[in-house]
Design a protein around this motif. Sequence first.
Motif, mmCIF file in Angstrom:
data_model
loop_
_atom_site.group_PDB
_atom_site.id
_atom_site.type_symbol
_atom_site.label_atom_id
_atom_site.label_comp_id
_atom_site.label_asym_id
_atom_site.label_seq_id
_atom_site.Cartn_x
_atom_site.Cartn_y
_atom_site.Cartn_z
ATOM 1 N N LEU A 12 0.865 -1.222 0.065
ATOM 2 C CA LEU A 12 0.092 0.032 -0.003
ATOM 3 C C LEU A 12 0.766 1.101 0.044
ATOM 4 N N GLN A 13 1.840 1.218 0.905
ATOM 5 C CA GLN A 13 2.647 2.383 0.927
ATOM 6 C C GLN A 13 3.412 2.639 -0.507
ATOM 7 N N SER A 14 3.838 1.515 -0.970
ATOM 8 C CA SER A 14 4.627 1.734 -2.157
ATOM 9 C C SER A 14 3.618 2.294 -3.291
ATOM 10 N N ASP A 15 2.390 1.869 -3.426
ATOM 11 C CA ASP A 15 1.552 2.192 -4.242
ATOM 12 C C ASP A 15 1.023 3.653 -4.222
ATOM 13 N N LEU A 16 0.880 4.071 -2.815
ATOM 14 C CA LEU A 16 0.267 5.181 -2.498
ATOM 15 C C LEU A 16 1.519 6.377 -3.089
ATOM 16 N N ALA A 17 2.674 5.962 -3.025
ATOM 17 C CA ALA A 17 3.770 6.963 -3.338
ATOM 18 C C ALA A 17 3.566 7.489 -4.594
ATOM 19 N N LYS A 18 3.124 6.474 -5.530
ATOM 20 C CA LYS A 18 2.994 6.636 -7.088
ATOM 21 C C LYS A 18 1.885 7.755 -7.155
ATOM 22 N N PHE A 19 0.972 7.715 -6.415
ATOM 23 C CA PHE A 19 -0.368 8.392 -6.585
ATOM 24 C C PHE A 19 -0.130 9.562 -5.876
ATOM 25 N N GLU A 20 0.726 9.909 -4.708
ATOM 26 C CA GLU A 20 1.049 11.125 -4.127
ATOM 27 C C GLU A 20 1.861 11.977 -5.088
ATOM 28 N N GLN A 21 2.611 11.080 -5.845
ATOM 29 C CA GLN A 21 3.511 11.895 -6.717
ATOM 30 C C GLN A 21 2.776 12.586 -7.963
ATOM 31 N N ARG A 22 1.770 11.672 -8.236
ATOM 32 C CA ARG A 22 0.799 12.133 -9.443
ATOM 33 C C ARG A 22 0.129 13.418 -9.032
ATOM 34 N N VAL A 23 -0.597 13.404 -8.090
ATOM 35 C CA VAL A 23 -1.689 14.324 -7.526
ATOM 36 C C VAL A 23 -0.700 15.673 -7.210
ATOM 37 N N GLU A 24 0.507 15.520 -6.617
ATOM 38 C CA GLU A 24 1.582 16.639 -6.603
ATOM 39 C C GLU A 24 1.807 17.071 -7.967
ATOM 40 N N ARG A 25 2.120 16.379 -8.993
ATOM 41 C CA ARG A 25 2.567 16.883 -10.200
ATOM 42 C C ARG A 25 1.347 17.514 -10.899
ATOM 43 N N LEU A 26 0.107 16.956 -10.908
ATOM 44 C CA LEU A 26 -0.819 17.223 -11.776
ATOM 45 C C LEU A 26 -1.550 18.441 -11.296
ATOM 46 N N VAL A 27 -1.719 18.789 -9.949
ATOM 47 C CA VAL A 27 -2.405 19.808 -9.327
ATOM 48 C C VAL A 27 -1.804 21.166 -9.336
ATOM 49 N N LYS A 28 -2.144 21.977 -9.825
ATOM 50 C CA LYS A 28 -1.086 23.212 -10.050
ATOM 51 C C LYS A 28 -1.661 24.562 -9.014
#
Length: 217
Positions: free
Chosen positions: A61-77
């Motif tokens: 879970l922690q490994s999976d969440l890291a990818k989505f945390e990165q996505r949200v941080e990158r996509l949301v301006k």
Amino acid sequence: MTRKINADGLAHIKRWEGLRLSAYQDIAGVLTIGYGHTSAAGAPQVKAGMKITEAEAERILQSDLAKFEQRVERLVKVPLSDSQFAALVSFDYNTGALHKSTLLKKLNAGDYAAVPGELAKWVNAGGKRVQGLVNRRASEAGLWAKGEFVSSADVPAKPAAPPVLTKETVSWGAGIAATVGSTISGSGPVQWALAVIMILAFAAGAYFFLRDRLRPA
């Protein structure tokens, strides 16, 4: 350093994904294990009959969440509170669709108020409306609402409501007044002296009392 979801957000995701230590097919027929992990999220590949431990599920879970945390941080301006960030991580973790959503477009345009309504559109699986997804989107909207409202495209941010007295504070003040009144009812010098002392003590302690008991409406 990549932003991480807060404890409230992590608990939210665990609650909605549920923990399954044996591989199963989700509502879309995709092999899943742990806290909603699928092969599409990366290693490990989920296979029929696969079993894991609770500790392994937490690590995945922690490994999976890291990818989505990165996505949200990158996509949301635009700026996000911790709860808003967690709500979007939950949504993207469940759908993998933040990057292509109208939700993202509206949010990046500054329309924070549009997010709950956009979340509510993502409730289908296999071409059918799924009540579990309806409930999850509503929960994510609730998590989003915990965040501080910044502004929307047409609604300016509003200042926090001024603090108001609680019922406890009002009752306390009434009790003090009643005590002082009964003390001076005899009108003697001793009673008046006691009343003055009580009033001075009240004035000295009022600030600290009210400071702890004033809260936003």
